[in-house]
Motif scaffolding. Structure first.
Motif: not given
Ligand code: ZN
Length: 108
Positions: A80, A83, A94, A96-97, A99
């Motif tokens: 990503c 992040c 992503c 995690n975030c 994206n």
């Molecule tokens: Zn990310």
């Protein structure tokens, strides 16, 4: 006319047809509905096929198909750009975030 590709899985046939269509290569499908009509035919005879309307396209078409068959099916992981977490290739976003992977691809 030239047979350029054949496969027992009909979705592969449609993928190749789409690929050729995208490159404006005239083509058509034979035996598209052969699965339901097997009967006396051997499964091999009844396999759906992609044909070129014009043999002149053969070189270009086989190169495209080779490249297409070599492409890994989303197995490559990506990092990503927001992040910097690593994501599996099958993730479009992503983990995690959130994206999107497509923004990364378009920047490359
Ligand atoms: Zn990310």
């Amino acid at each position: 006319m030239k047979k350029i590709y054949w496969h027992h899985e009909r979705f592969r046939i449609y993928q190749i047809k789409q690929l050729l269509d995208d490159h404006q290569i005239p083509n058509f499908i034979k035996n598209e509905f052969a699965i339901g009509a097997i009967g006396e035919l051997s499964p091999l005879d009844a396999m759906p096929e992609v044909w070129l309307t014009d043999d002149a396209w053969q070189d270009k078409a086989s190169k495209l198909i080779d490249q297409f068959n070599l492409e890994p099916e989303n197995t490559q992981s990506w990092v990503c750009d927001k992040c910097h977490e690593e994501n599996e290739g099958s993730f479009a976003l992503c983990w995690n975030c959130g994206n999107s992977v497509s923004t990364i691809a378009s920047e490359n």
